[in-house]
Scaffold this motif. Structure first.
Motif, PDB file in Angstrom:
ATOM      1  N   ILE A   1       5.047  12.636 -40.949  1.00 31.32           N
ATOM      2  CA  ILE A   1       3.915  12.314 -40.079  1.00 31.32           C
ATOM      3  C   ILE A   1       4.145  12.875 -38.683  1.00 31.32           C
ATOM      4  CG2 ILE A   1       2.712  10.413 -38.925  1.00 31.32           C
ATOM      5  CD1 ILE A   1       3.100   8.812 -41.540  1.00 31.32           C
ATOM      6  N   LEU A   2       5.366  12.774 -38.187  1.00 27.56           N
ATOM      7  CA  LEU A   2       5.664  13.325 -36.865  1.00 27.56           C
ATOM      8  C   LEU A   2       5.505  14.834 -36.827  1.00 27.56           C
ATOM      9  CD1 LEU A   2       8.693  11.205 -35.659  1.00 27.56           C
ATOM     10  CD2 LEU A   2       6.358  11.168 -34.806  1.00 27.56           C
ATOM     11  N   PHE A   3       5.881  15.521 -37.915  1.00 29.40           N
ATOM     12  CA  PHE A   3       5.712  16.968 -37.960  1.00 29.40           C
ATOM     13  C   PHE A   3       4.235  17.345 -37.871  1.00 29.40           C
ATOM     14  CE2 PHE A   3       9.991  17.603 -40.022  1.00 29.40           C
ATOM     15  CZ  PHE A   3      10.481  18.396 -39.010  1.00 29.40           C
ATOM     16  N   PHE A   4       3.354  16.506 -38.432  1.00 26.50           N
ATOM     17  CA  PHE A   4       1.927  16.784 -38.381  1.00 26.50           C
ATOM     18  C   PHE A   4       1.309  16.379 -37.051  1.00 26.50           C
ATOM     19  CE2 PHE A   4       2.095  16.588 -43.111  1.00 26.50           C
ATOM     20  CZ  PHE A   4       1.581  17.842 -43.342  1.00 26.50           C
ATOM     21  N   LEU A   5       1.649  15.206 -36.551  1.00 30.37           N
ATOM     22  CA  LEU A   5       0.971  14.669 -35.375  1.00 30.37           C
ATOM     23  C   LEU A   5       1.524  15.145 -34.050  1.00 30.37           C
ATOM     24  CD1 LEU A   5       0.370  10.979 -36.467  1.00 30.37           C
ATOM     25  CD2 LEU A   5      -1.231  12.891 -36.472  1.00 30.37           C
ATOM     26  N   PHE A   6       2.800  15.390 -33.967  1.00 33.34           N
ATOM     27  CA  PHE A   6       3.429  15.740 -32.695  1.00 33.34           C
ATOM     28  C   PHE A   6       2.790  16.954 -32.017  1.00 33.34           C
ATOM     29  CE2 PHE A   6       6.872  17.530 -30.077  1.00 33.34           C
ATOM     30  CZ  PHE A   6       7.053  16.456 -29.222  1.00 33.34           C
TER      31      PHE A   6
ATOM     32  N   ALA B   1      -6.218  23.233 -34.700  1.00 39.01           N
ATOM     33  CA  ALA B   1      -6.119  23.652 -36.097  1.00 39.01           C
ATOM     34  C   ALA B   1      -4.917  24.579 -36.297  1.00 39.01           C
ATOM     35  CB  ALA B   1      -7.406  24.345 -36.520  1.00 39.01           C
ATOM     36  N   VAL B   2      -4.696  25.469 -35.358  1.00 39.98           N
ATOM     37  CA  VAL B   2      -3.547  26.369 -35.445  1.00 39.98           C
ATOM     38  C   VAL B   2      -2.253  25.573 -35.313  1.00 39.98           C
ATOM     39  CG1 VAL B   2      -2.367  28.278 -34.313  1.00 39.98           C
ATOM     40  CG2 VAL B   2      -4.830  28.376 -34.650  1.00 39.98           C
ATOM     41  N   ALA B   3      -2.217  24.617 -34.392  1.00 38.72           N
ATOM     42  CA  ALA B   3      -1.019  23.780 -34.229  1.00 38.72           C
ATOM     43  C   ALA B   3      -0.727  23.005 -35.508  1.00 38.72           C
ATOM     44  CB  ALA B   3      -1.200  22.826 -33.053  1.00 38.72           C
ATOM     45  N   LEU B   4      -1.757  22.498 -36.157  1.00 39.56           N
ATOM     46  CA  LEU B   4      -1.566  21.791 -37.414  1.00 39.56           C
ATOM     47  C   LEU B   4      -1.046  22.740 -38.494  1.00 39.56           C
ATOM     48  CD1 LEU B   4      -1.796  19.177 -38.984  1.00 39.56           C
ATOM     49  CD2 LEU B   4      -4.156  19.774 -39.498  1.00 39.56           C
TER      50      LEU B   4
ATOM     51  N   ILE C   1       0.823  25.381 -38.030  1.00 40.31           N
ATOM     52  CA  ILE C   1       2.243  25.616 -37.739  1.00 40.31           C
ATOM     53  C   ILE C   1       3.071  24.420 -38.187  1.00 40.31           C
ATOM     54  CG2 ILE C   1       3.928  25.908 -35.881  1.00 40.31           C
ATOM     55  CD1 ILE C   1       1.707  27.453 -34.367  1.00 40.31           C
ATOM     56  N   ALA C   2       2.567  23.218 -37.927  1.00 42.70           N
ATOM     57  CA  ALA C   2       3.296  22.008 -38.324  1.00 42.70           C
ATOM     58  C   ALA C   2       3.417  21.910 -39.839  1.00 42.70           C
ATOM     59  CB  ALA C   2       2.596  20.777 -37.761  1.00 42.70           C
ATOM     60  N   VAL C   3       2.352  22.245 -40.561  1.00 46.68           N
ATOM     61  CA  VAL C   3       2.394  22.205 -42.023  1.00 46.68           C
ATOM     62  C   VAL C   3       3.409  23.220 -42.545  1.00 46.68           C
ATOM     63  CG1 VAL C   3       1.058  22.729 -44.103  1.00 46.68           C
ATOM     64  CG2 VAL C   3       0.070  21.301 -42.323  1.00 46.68           C
ATOM     65  N   ASP C   4       3.395  24.415 -41.982  1.00 52.86           N
ATOM     66  CA  ASP C   4       4.348  25.450 -42.384  1.00 52.86           C
ATOM     67  C   ASP C   4       5.790  24.983 -42.168  1.00 52.86           C
ATOM     68  OD1 ASP C   4       5.043  28.103 -43.270  1.00 52.86           O
ATOM     69  OD2 ASP C   4       5.547  28.525 -41.171  1.00 52.86           O
ATOM     70  N   ASP C   5       6.065  24.411 -41.006  1.00 56.33           N
ATOM     71  CA  ASP C   5       7.409  23.918 -40.715  1.00 56.33           C
ATOM     72  C   ASP C   5       7.800  22.789 -41.661  1.00 56.33           C
ATOM     73  OD1 ASP C   5       7.548  25.749 -38.682  1.00 56.33           O
ATOM     74  OD2 ASP C   5       7.205  24.291 -37.080  1.00 56.33           O
ATOM     75  N   THR C   6       6.853  21.915 -41.952  1.00 58.72           N
ATOM     76  CA  THR C   6       7.131  20.789 -42.850  1.00 58.72           C
ATOM     77  C   THR C   6       7.454  21.288 -44.257  1.00 58.72           C
ATOM     78  OG1 THR C   6       5.643  19.398 -41.571  1.00 58.72           O
ATOM     79  CG2 THR C   6       6.216  18.632 -43.763  1.00 58.72           C
ATOM     80  N   ILE C   7       6.722  22.288 -44.718  1.00 62.18           N
ATOM     81  CA  ILE C   7       6.980  22.831 -46.053  1.00 62.18           C
ATOM     82  C   ILE C   7       8.374  23.442 -46.116  1.00 62.18           C
ATOM     83  CG2 ILE C   7       6.312  24.663 -47.666  1.00 62.18           C
ATOM     84  CD1 ILE C   7       3.391  24.031 -46.853  1.00 62.18           C
TER      85      ILE C   7
END
Length: 92
Positions: A6-11, A36-39, A41-47
């Motif tokens: 959740i932190l990876f997505f929301l931060f 949207a771009v920040a999200l 990037i966060a999704v990519d990092d989380t994966i």
């Protein structure tokens, strides 16, 4: 574990809109796209993190050790790519 995801997505979104609000930047179409771009990037990092965590968990069968190993291996590249992309968007 769920808290980390959740932190990876929301931060990134909270930081982005927080800085925009603090600096008085109006919310319009272009600035909304940044979220949207920040999200993305966060999704990519989380994966990347979760894939390495799952590999480590299958290898060690210990959650704490798998988390530590995943952060050691993937943490610095994630931080560097996110920083580079953020700097690129700040220039724009």
């Amino acid at each position: 574990m769920l808290i980390a995801v959740i932190l990876f997505f929301l931060f990134p979104i909270v930081i982005n809109f927080g800085i925009m609000g603090w600096l008085g930047i109006p919310l319009d179409m272009a600035t909304s796209l940044i979220a949207a771009v920040a999200l993305g990037i966060a999704v990519d990092d989380t994966i990347h993190y979760m894939a390495h965590f799952n590999r480590e968990l299958k290898r060690t069968y210990d959650e704490k050790e798998a988390m530590r190993n995943a952060l050691i291996v993937v943490g610095m590249p994630i931080t560097r790519t996110t920083g580079a992309l953020s700097l690129g968007f700040l220039i724009l």
